[in-house]
Design a protein around this motif. Structure first.
Motif, PDB file in Angstrom:
ATOM      1  N   SER A 114       0.807  -1.224   0.000  1.00 10.19           N
ATOM      2  CA  SER A 114       0.000   0.000   0.000  1.00 10.19           C
ATOM      3  C   SER A 114       0.838   1.272   0.000  1.00 10.19           C
ATOM      4  O   SER A 114       0.357   2.328  -0.425  1.00 10.19           O
ATOM      5  N   MET A 115       2.101   1.186   0.428  1.00 12.55           N
ATOM      6  CA  MET A 115       2.939   2.393   0.435  1.00 12.55           C
ATOM      7  C   MET A 115       3.242   2.896  -0.974  1.00 12.55           C
ATOM      8  O   MET A 115       3.765   3.988  -1.153  1.00 12.55           O
ATOM      9  N   LEU A 116       2.893   2.074  -1.991  1.00  8.08           N
ATOM     10  CA  LEU A 116       3.140   2.477  -3.383  1.00  8.08           C
ATOM     11  C   LEU A 116       1.941   3.147  -4.039  1.00  8.08           C
ATOM     12  O   LEU A 116       2.000   3.561  -5.197  1.00  8.08           O
ATOM     13  N   ARG A 117       0.847   3.282  -3.300  1.00  9.17           N
ATOM     14  CA  ARG A 117      -0.374   3.845  -3.884  1.00  9.17           C
ATOM     15  C   ARG A 117      -0.170   5.249  -4.441  1.00  9.17           C
ATOM     16  O   ARG A 117      -0.754   5.622  -5.454  1.00  9.17           O
ATOM     17  N   GLY A 118       0.671   6.034  -3.768  1.00  8.39           N
ATOM     18  CA  GLY A 118       0.874   7.406  -4.204  1.00  8.39           C
ATOM     19  C   GLY A 118       1.412   7.505  -5.611  1.00  8.39           C
ATOM     20  O   GLY A 118       1.179   8.505  -6.299  1.00  8.39           O
ATOM     21  N   LEU A 119       2.111   6.478  -6.059  1.00  5.69           N
ATOM     22  CA  LEU A 119       2.660   6.466  -7.416  1.00  5.69           C
ATOM     23  C   LEU A 119       1.824   5.605  -8.356  1.00  5.69           C
ATOM     24  O   LEU A 119       1.500   6.013  -9.469  1.00  5.69           O
ATOM     25  N   LEU A 120       1.468   4.398  -7.893  1.00  8.52           N
ATOM     26  CA  LEU A 120       0.779   3.444  -8.763  1.00  8.52           C
ATOM     27  C   LEU A 120      -0.698   3.757  -8.938  1.00  8.52           C
ATOM     28  O   LEU A 120      -1.287   3.394  -9.963  1.00  8.52           O
ATOM     29  N   GLY A 121      -1.304   4.396  -7.939  1.00  7.16           N
ATOM     30  CA  GLY A 121      -2.739   4.654  -8.003  1.00  7.16           C
ATOM     31  C   GLY A 121      -3.524   3.616  -7.222  1.00  7.16           C
ATOM     32  O   GLY A 121      -3.030   2.521  -6.929  1.00  7.16           O
ATOM     33  N   ASP A 122      -4.767   3.927  -6.906  1.00 10.54           N
ATOM     34  CA  ASP A 122      -5.590   3.059  -6.058  1.00 10.54           C
ATOM     35  C   ASP A 122      -6.067   1.793  -6.755  1.00 10.54           C
ATOM     36  O   ASP A 122      -6.512   0.851  -6.090  1.00 10.54           O
ATOM     37  N   THR A 123      -6.016   1.753  -8.089  1.00 14.06           N
ATOM     38  CA  THR A 123      -6.563   0.590  -8.796  1.00 14.06           C
ATOM     39  C   THR A 123      -5.473  -0.355  -9.306  1.00 14.06           C
ATOM     40  O   THR A 123      -5.780  -1.335  -9.972  1.00 14.06           O
ATOM     41  N   SER A 124      -4.201  -0.060  -9.018  1.00 12.58           N
ATOM     42  CA  SER A 124      -3.108  -0.919  -9.479  1.00 12.58           C
ATOM     43  C   SER A 124      -3.293  -2.346  -8.990  1.00 12.58           C
ATOM     44  O   SER A 124      -3.689  -2.596  -7.847  1.00 12.58           O
ATOM     45  N   VAL A 125      -2.976  -3.290  -9.851  1.00 13.11           N
ATOM     46  CA  VAL A 125      -3.087  -4.697  -9.494  1.00 13.11           C
ATOM     47  C   VAL A 125      -2.163  -5.049  -8.329  1.00 13.11           C
ATOM     48  O   VAL A 125      -2.384  -6.045  -7.627  1.00 13.11           O
ATOM     49  N   LEU A 126      -1.152  -4.236  -8.077  1.00 15.50           N
ATOM     50  CA  LEU A 126      -0.217  -4.502  -6.978  1.00 15.50           C
ATOM     51  C   LEU A 126      -0.771  -4.118  -5.616  1.00 15.50           C
ATOM     52  O   LEU A 126      -0.298  -4.625  -4.599  1.00 15.50           O
ATOM     53  N   VAL A 127      -1.756  -3.214  -5.568  1.00 13.00           N
ATOM     54  CA  VAL A 127      -2.172  -2.690  -4.260  1.00 13.00           C
ATOM     55  C   VAL A 127      -3.600  -3.074  -3.887  1.00 13.00           C
ATOM     56  O   VAL A 127      -4.117  -2.608  -2.870  1.00 13.00           O
ATOM     57  N   VAL A 128      -4.245  -3.909  -4.685  1.00  9.82           N
ATOM     58  CA  VAL A 128      -5.598  -4.355  -4.354  1.00  9.82           C
ATOM     59  C   VAL A 128      -5.566  -5.814  -3.915  1.00  9.82           C
ATOM     60  O   VAL A 128      -4.612  -6.548  -4.188  1.00  9.82           O
ATOM     61  N   ASP A 129      -6.609  -6.225  -3.233  1.00 10.78           N
ATOM     62  CA  ASP A 129      -6.690  -7.589  -2.707  1.00 10.78           C
ATOM     63  C   ASP A 129      -8.045  -8.204  -3.027  1.00 10.78           C
ATOM     64  O   ASP A 129      -8.920  -7.548  -3.600  1.00 10.78           O
ATOM     65  N   GLY A 130      -8.193  -9.479  -2.660  1.00 14.88           N
ATOM     66  CA  GLY A 130      -9.476 -10.158  -2.755  1.00 14.88           C
ATOM     67  C   GLY A 130      -9.998 -10.306  -4.169  1.00 14.88           C
ATOM     68  O   GLY A 130      -9.243 -10.481  -5.127  1.00 14.88           O
ATOM     69  N   ASP A 131     -11.330 -10.210  -4.296  1.00 12.06           N
ATOM     70  CA  ASP A 131     -11.970 -10.406  -5.596  1.00 12.06           C
ATOM     71  C   ASP A 131     -11.553  -9.334  -6.604  1.00 12.06           C
ATOM     72  O   ASP A 131     -11.469  -9.612  -7.809  1.00 12.06           O
TER      73      ASP A 131
END
Length: 396
Positions: free
Chosen positions: A36-53
């Motif tokens: 989650s510390m990468l959200r500021g660069l990758l954005g909230d919808t990046s496949v790296l920062v989301v979980d679950g379904d």
């Protein structure tokens, strides 16, 4: 370990425990939250920062560009990009290979992933994207806390991200408007065409976030792996000689073994984390929710019980080897294994083959370069300094 910005971190080095993590319920083992510390660069919808379904569905939409056939279709272009870059290398004097590898891998992403064809935009992206991706400790603060981007000390990073976004959104718009979109083979075209079971396509924002993610995950990592390969080969004459023969004879198996052994002997990424959403029994301990469990990639790859003489650079150990995903995981593991792993390995092999076919790489008796931590990857301390002499064109 107790880390101020991360809380409690538990490192794992037993493959059995690592298997438990990689095969565990994604609802319990959150990798997106750990990133989650990468959200500021990758954005909230990046496949790296989301979980679950959400992660599962987004990952499915992103599979097509990285399927084996799709990757194979890009081999000739990757080879040409590498050849063009190699032609401009310094002749018969030492230079740092790492920046050259970064130039190659960035160009590969621009041409095969983003699919940029407009010369002016291509030139602009070559300048702007490195500014976004070259993040030091100071810039990392704003990536972890995006609100800092509004303050003057981080204005340059803010402008760089804004410039990159402007160029990427223009590229996305051009792709959407292209009447020949269905015939294009770049990754962005496939992502624009992709839809889920309900027919929903990715929004422009979602496409932007995935492009930045692919740039961050596939640029410096592959470039650093290639730089380490050249550093290792220049210090192991027998391995270099065999690799040159493999490049000339089209022996992909041995070049793949060189790539795999490089990523074991000189890991690029030092760990992959998961945050527990509920208590679990792991490694004989009851771990509470909120703890980050980390399969210790560096320690496992250097385990003498798994890899005899682990300090030795020996591609032969990778030939015909059946590698366990819990004892060899340079691309992570489980449902979070890097989407571009196949692409990265093919790119690694093709670029290495072009280098060995086109230049004579000189060996050295100097000690190997020490790893230096740069953000979240281990780079050669001196940039992987090598000396190369062009081969006669007739032999290429």
């Amino acid at each position: 370990m107790r880390v101020a910005s991360m809380g409690t971190v538990v490192y794992l080095t037993d493959p059995a425990d690592i298997k438990t993590v990689f095969s565990g319920d994604p609802r319990v083992y959150h990798a997106g939250e750990a990133n989650s510390m990468l959200r500021g660069l990758l954005g909230d919808t990046s496949v790296l920062v989301v979980d679950g379904d959400v992660h599962r569905d987004r990952r499915r939409l992103m599979l097509a560009p990285f399927a084996r056939d799709a990757v194979a279709a890009q081999v000739d272009l990757i080879a040409q990009i590498a050849a063009d870059n190699i032609a401009g290398w310094p002749c018969d004097r030492f230079f740092a290979a790492a920046p050259k590898m970064s130039e190659i891998t960035l160009e590969v992403i621009l041409r095969t992933v983003i699919g940029t064809t407009d010369p002016a935009r291509l030139a602009a992206l070559r300048v702007v994207l490195p500014r976004v991706l070259r993040i030091g400790p100071w810039q990392s603060l704003a990536v972890m806390k995006p609100e800092l981007l509004q303050r003057w000390p981080w204005r340059r990073l803010r402008r760089a991200i804004a410039d990159a976004d402007r160029l990427l959104y223009a590229e996305i718009a051009d792709h959407r408007a292209d009447p020949c979109l269905a015939e294009r083979t770049d990754a962005l075209s496939m992502l624009v065409r992709a839809s889920d079971e309900d027919g929903r396509e990715m929004t422009d924002r979602e496409l932007r976030d995935q492009l930045i993610t692919l740039l961050l995950a596939g640029h410096d990592t592959t470039a650093t792996g290639l730089a380490w390969a050249l550093e290792r080969l220049s210090r192991h004459p027998a391995v270099l000689q065999r690799a040159v023969r493999a490049a000339e004879d089209g022996d992909d198996d041995y070049l793949d073994a060189v790539a795999k052994e490089t990523l074991r002997n000189r890991p690029v990424v030092f760990d992959v984390g998961r945050i527990l959403t509920e208590p679990v029994e792991l490694a004989g301990h009851r771990l509470p929710a909120g703890v980050m469990v980390v399969p210790g990639l560096v320690a496992v790859h250097a385990d003498a019980q798994l890899y005899p003489n682990p300090e030795r650079f020996d591609p032969d150990r990778m030939l015909g080897a059946t590698l366990s995903p819990s004892s060899y995981f340079p691309f992570g593991g489980g449902n979070r294994r890097c989407l571009g792993a196949t692409f990265a390995m093919v790119e690694f092999r093709v670029v290495l083959r072009e280098i060995l076919r086109r230049v004579d790489l000189h060996t050295t008796t100097e000690l190997g370069e020490k790893p230096r931590l740069k953000h979240v990857i281990f780079v050669p301390r001196r940039g992987a300094r090598i000396r190369a002499t062009p081969k006669p064109q007739a032999s290429v």
